[in-house]
Structures are given as structure tokens and as C-alpha cells.
Design an enzyme around this catalytic site. Structure first.
Site, PDB file in Angstrom:
ATOM      1  N   GLY A  88       0.902  -1.271  -0.061  1.00  0.00           N
ATOM      2  CA  GLY A  88      -0.114   0.099   0.170  1.00  0.00           C
ATOM      3  C   GLY A  88       0.982   1.385   0.025  1.00  0.00           C
ATOM      4  N   GLY A 123       0.462   5.489   1.425  1.00  0.00           N
ATOM      5  CA  GLY A 123      -0.193   6.371   2.206  1.00  0.00           C
ATOM      6  C   GLY A 123       0.933   7.734   2.109  1.00  0.00           C
ATOM      7  N   GLY A 124       0.669   8.784   3.001  1.00  0.00           N
ATOM      8  CA  GLY A 124       1.113   9.969   2.851  1.00  0.00           C
ATOM      9  C   GLY A 124       2.519  10.178   3.341  1.00  0.00           C
ATOM     10  N   ASP A 130      -1.349   8.859  15.593  1.00  0.00           N
ATOM     11  CA  ASP A 130      -2.025   8.533  14.199  1.00  0.00           C
ATOM     12  C   ASP A 130      -2.853   7.555  14.707  1.00  0.00           C
ATOM     13  OD1 ASP A 130      -3.345   9.086  11.939  1.00  0.00           O
ATOM     14  OD2 ASP A 130      -1.665   8.440  10.866  1.00  0.00           O
TER      15      ASP A 130
END
Length: 529
Positions: free
Chosen positions: A26, A28-29, A142
Site C-alpha cells: 500500500g 500512504g502520505g 495517528d
């Protein structure tokens, strides 16, 4: 392959920092997550390459190595282990244990929401993992569904918290970075992260409360249109009650969520583990008596004077009694159409939004694959703290227990320990005589005695029996050591060492009984049997 200060996608068969890439998990940021194989050991790892935009941040560069070292030292069953961290071709990376399974984000996308008992069990596991992170001096910043990995059979999953520490060390001691950014996810971000206040372990308690709400209600606490409305809600709107969305949620669990999401950090649970234990208690109706306290150290530590405990729990259970929430939704929020049950406020009026002095720009750091790799929302903001009132005075340190309270809580620990010991002997009848090594049985005894020891350390005896109590607790610490010796001997199939460890444990039982009597314990001394 990866070029210095820039991305070029890795593919199956490529190598990076000695790791052989199998496929991408994956993006992400903060970077891209790959499934890779570590040469030599031939073990599969989750390899995360940090986005160059984040790595170029001066604060990130200074803190990456230190926080990676700390994170790699954390050993806890609910924390994904970090095997290695470094830099290759100018790109920082971390190698973590690969957990084959799903995550809470995918589970919620499939099921919508979880039953209260299931949700409470998972939150308790995540809370224990966060306690371990906080005890190491780190703040996650987070906590969200995509960062909770699941393994095991459905309904009995083991939860792991992941993507902590190094993924968020662009943040300073406040919620904002030097460039006016905070890193987190809008739907789970604590008010002090938004306003630029001091950040400690309690921002993760707030996020864990939001996560509990999501598991129970099937949606985030403040589903507002637009980032400004969501930020405003976290800053000013009262925490919602999940029972408004799922009638099967007990009101006691409403109180847990509402307290966890208190606007002021000092009004929340002092630790994530306390929140998890309170959630389990709320759905079980169990009587609780374990005192609450923070376990955070270093940068994660709070300025709350409550006694700190450096060792987080590794077990779900023995939850502290939840403190009644003081900021539940007001009675006027009730609706006749709901049968007297409170309803959440609808989308904020335009006039209220106009009063919010927040300018938001979403910073795209590498895009997203739908959160598969634990995406981060990096938010640039010029938010000013509108709440300029002075900080409340520090709360006084709790008084020691009375002798009767100490005896009651101590005997409860002994009763539970005796029940756990009997259960282990029943499960492994071949180990009852304790004459031959039995590793599973020994491992269970270590778990039981360690759990009991954690509870003993939380008790604060009155001065009248403090010396006797301290002597008794020290004897219990010896029990843990002998159980660990027996486990090591069992794993090595060393019958002589195993027998010696068991004899040491049993030969001192009379001394422990005498010490328990000196304090006044009944169950612990056997006088109640």
C-alpha cells in the site's frame, strides 16, 4: 529502484537495502509499504520507505534515528516489532514484522460496526500496546483503524498497533511542526494537536476514544462536511454517545467514550490501558478496583502528578472503575422521535463556521491507496488557540489506600491468582506434580504471576503496614523470577533446573503466608480458605 531524493517504484524481485521485494502492500502520505524478504533469515517483513518530502524535513532527519532506536526496543504482544531502520540512497526506511491478516479499517468496511464486547476487547489490546509505546517515551499521534492490524480467528483476533514513532516524528513537542503542520488523521485528532498545544500520551487516549466510537457506531465521531467543520467539532463540540447510533451499546460504554474524548487532556483517562480496561468493564459489568495512573515516560509523559508505572499491562482485564463523565450531551438534545434518546447535533450552521479562525490546506505527500499501508493526513494549518484560559492547577497526588482498602484489593489479586493457577493445573493435568518440564504450563504460570505482579505494584499501602506490604510484594517478585527460571529450563528441557526453580517457589510459600498475615490479608494468607 529508488533514486536519491525521489521515488521510482519498486517491483517484485527488486532489492532495497538488502531486502528482496515481493510486492507492494500500500501507499500512504508518509511513504510506500512493501512486502519483502530479509536475506539470510528468509523471513518476510513489511518494509516501509519514507517519502522524500517527509525525510527532507529537518526535524524528521534529526529525530528519525533516535525514535527508530527506541521503537525497535519495544517488545509487547500488541505492538508490531520493528526489526531495523536506516537509510538507503537518501531514502529512510523501516523494516517491521509482517502480520498476515487484515486491519480494523478493512473489517469496518466489511461489517460496518462491531458488537460492544468485541469492540471492547480489541480496544483493550490496542490500549495495552499504546501503553508500551508511551512507556518507551513515544507518542503514536495517528491511532486509527488502518493502523490496527488483526490476526487470528474472527471474533478472537489478536490486535497489533503499528505505524508509530518514526512515522510521526516530524511533529515537535506541540501539535504543530515548525512549518505550521501537524501530522495525524482529522477524524481521530485531539484538540491540542489542532490548536498547537503540548502533545503527550493523552492525544493517543483521545484518538483511542474516537476509534472506540467508530467500532461501536460504524462512523467517525464528527462526520462533518469539510475539514474546517471537522476541526471545529474536535475543538468545541461535545463528544457524541455511540448508543445514539447503535442501541445495543450500554450507557456505561457511552461514558467511557465521552471521558476518553474530553477536550481537556487532564479530564481523560490517564493511560490508554485505563481506557481499554474501562471499556471491558463497561460491557461486562465487572466490579473493578485497580487504580488509574499514567505509564508514559520521557516526551510522552504528562505533567499530571499521578504516580507513574513504567511497566504497561500485557493482559486485558482487571479494569479500573470508569469515572462518571461530566460532559455528556445536554438534555435539550433529546428528541421525541428517538424515544427520549439523545441525538447528535446536525452539520454546523454557516454562522458558526464563519467564526472559526482556521485556514486549512491538505498537503498531499505521495497520494493514497485507500489506507492499506496506514495513510497519514498531513495538514497545514494556521490555527490559533482560541482557548486562552490558564491551565488548571495540578491535581493533588491521590492518598494511599486505607488498610481495609488495601486488604480488599490485595485479597482480590490473590483470589484471581489462585483461580488462574488452578485453571492452569486443570488445563495441563500432566504438569500437576511439577516434576518434569512442561513449557506451555510454565509459560502460563509466568503470564499469571507477571499479571498479578503488575497489580501488586499499583497498590499504595498506608504507612501503618507499608514495611510489611513492601516485604510481601518483594516476595511476589521472587515468585515471578522463579517462574521465569522454570520456563527457561522447560524450554531447554533441563529437568534438574526445572525442579530447582519449582522447589524454590514452593519452599518459600510459608514465608509468603506469614508476610500476608502481617499485612492483614485473608485470602493471600489462606485464612479465608
Amino acid at each position: 529502484m529508488v533514486e536519491a531524493h525521489g521515488w521510482s517504484e519498486l517491483s517484485g524481485g527488486d532489492e532495497f537495502a538488502g531486502y528482496r521485494i515481493e510486492n507492494r502492500l500500500g501507499r500512504g502520505g508518509m511513504g510506500i509499504l512493501y512486502l519483502a524478504v530479509e536475506p539470510g533469515l528468509e523471513r518476510r517483513v513489511a518494509l516501509k520507505l519514507i517519502a522524500p518530502e517527509a525525510a527532507a524535513d529537518e526535524v524528521f532527519a534529526k529525530r528519525f534515528a533516535e525514535e527508530s532506536r527506541i521503537a525497535a526496543s519495544i517488545e509487547h504482544p500488541n505492538v508490531v516489532p520493528i526489526y531495523a531502520a536506516g537509510e538507503e540512497a537518501g531514502v529512510p526506511f523501516i523494516a517491521m514484522r509482517y502480520v498476515s491478516g487484515s486491519d480494523l479499517g478493512k473489517r469496518l468496511a466489511r461489517d460496518g460496526r462491531l458488537q460492544p464486547e468485541h469492540a471492547a476487547r480489541l480496544i483493550a489490546q490496542v490500549g495495552n500496546g499504546l501503553d508500551a509505546i508511551h512507556a518507551a517515551g513515544l507518542v503514536h499521534r495517528d491511532v486509527k483503524p488502518a493502523n490496527v492490524l488483526l490476526s487470528g480467528a474472527e471474533g478472537e483476533e489478536h490486535a497489533y498497533i503499528t505505524d508509530f514513532g518514526v512515522a510521526r516524528n516530524v511533529a515537535t513537542e506541540s501539535g504543530l511542526t515548525q512549518t505550521g503542520r501537524f501530522v495525524g488523521t482529522l477524524d481521530y485528532v485531539a484538540p491540542e494537536q489542532i490548536s498547537g498545544g503540548a502533545v503527550d500520551a493523552r492525544v493517543d487516549v483521545y484518538a483511542l476514544g474516537c476509534l472506540l466510537f467508530k467500532l461501536l457506531a460504524g462512523e467517525v465521531p464528527f462526520p462533518r462536511d469539510g475539514e474546517a467543520a471537522r476541526l471545529y467539532a474536535h475543538l468545541h463540540d461535545p463528544p457524541p454517545a455511540p448508543s445514539l447510533y447503535a442501541p445495543e451499546v450500554p450507557m456505561a460504554l457511552d461514558d467511557v467514550v465521552i471521558r476518553a474524548m474530553s477536550k481537556q487532556p487532564e479530564d481523560r483517562y490517564p493511560s490508554a490501558g485505563d481506557l481499554g480496561r474501562a471499556a471491558v468493564a463497561a460491557v461486562s459489568g465487572a466490579a473493578v478496583g485497580v487504580p488509574e495512573r499514567t505509564v508514559a515516560t520521557g516526551a510522552a509523559a504528562t505533567r499530571d502528578p499521578r504516580t507513574q508505572s513504567p511497566e504497561p499491562s500485557t493482559e486485558v482485564g482487571d479494569p479500573p472503575e470508569p469515572t462518571p463523565a461530566t460532559n455528556r450531551l445536554a438534555p435539550e438534545a433529546e428528541s421525541p422521535a428517538s424515544g427520549g434518546r439523545r441525538r447528535r447535533p446536525l452539520v454546523l450552521a454557516a454562522g458558526l463556521l464563519a467564526a472559526v479562525a482556521i485556514v486549512i490546506a491538505v498537503i498531499a505527500l505521495g497520494g493514497s491507496d485507500g489506507g492499506e499501508g496506514g495513510e497519514e493526513d498531513a495538514i497545514a494549518t494556521t490555527a490559533q488557540n482560541e482557548e486562552t484560559s490558564p491551565k488548571p492547577a495540578q491535581k493533588p497526588k491521590p492518598e494511599p489506600l486505607t488498610r481495609s482498602e488495601l486488604i480488599g484489593q490485595g485479597d482480590a489479586i490473590c483470589e484471581k491468582a489462585q483461580a488462574d493457577y488452578a485453571a492452569a493445573r486443570e488445563r495441563w493435568p500432566e504438569a500437576k506434580d511439577e516434576l518434569s518440564p512442561n513449557a506451555p504450563y510454565s509459560a502460563q504460570l509466568v503470564k499469571n504471576s507477571t499479571k498479578a505482579m503488575e497489580r501488586w505494584r499499583q497498590l499504595d499501602a498506608p504507612a501503618s503496614v507499608e514495611p510489611a506490604f513492601r516485604e510481601y510484594v518483594e516476595s511476589q517478585e521472587e515468585v515471578v523470577g522463579w517462574d521465569e527460571d522454570a520456563l527457561r529450563a522447560a524450554e531447554a528441557d533441563d529437568a534438574a533446573a526445572y525442579l530447582e526453580a519449582r522447589d524454590n517457589r514452593n519452599d518459600t510459600e510459608d514465608n509468603r503466608t506469614r508476610m500476608a498475615e502481617d499485612v492483614g490479608f485473608t485470602v493471600c494468607s489462606g485464612s479465608a480458605l
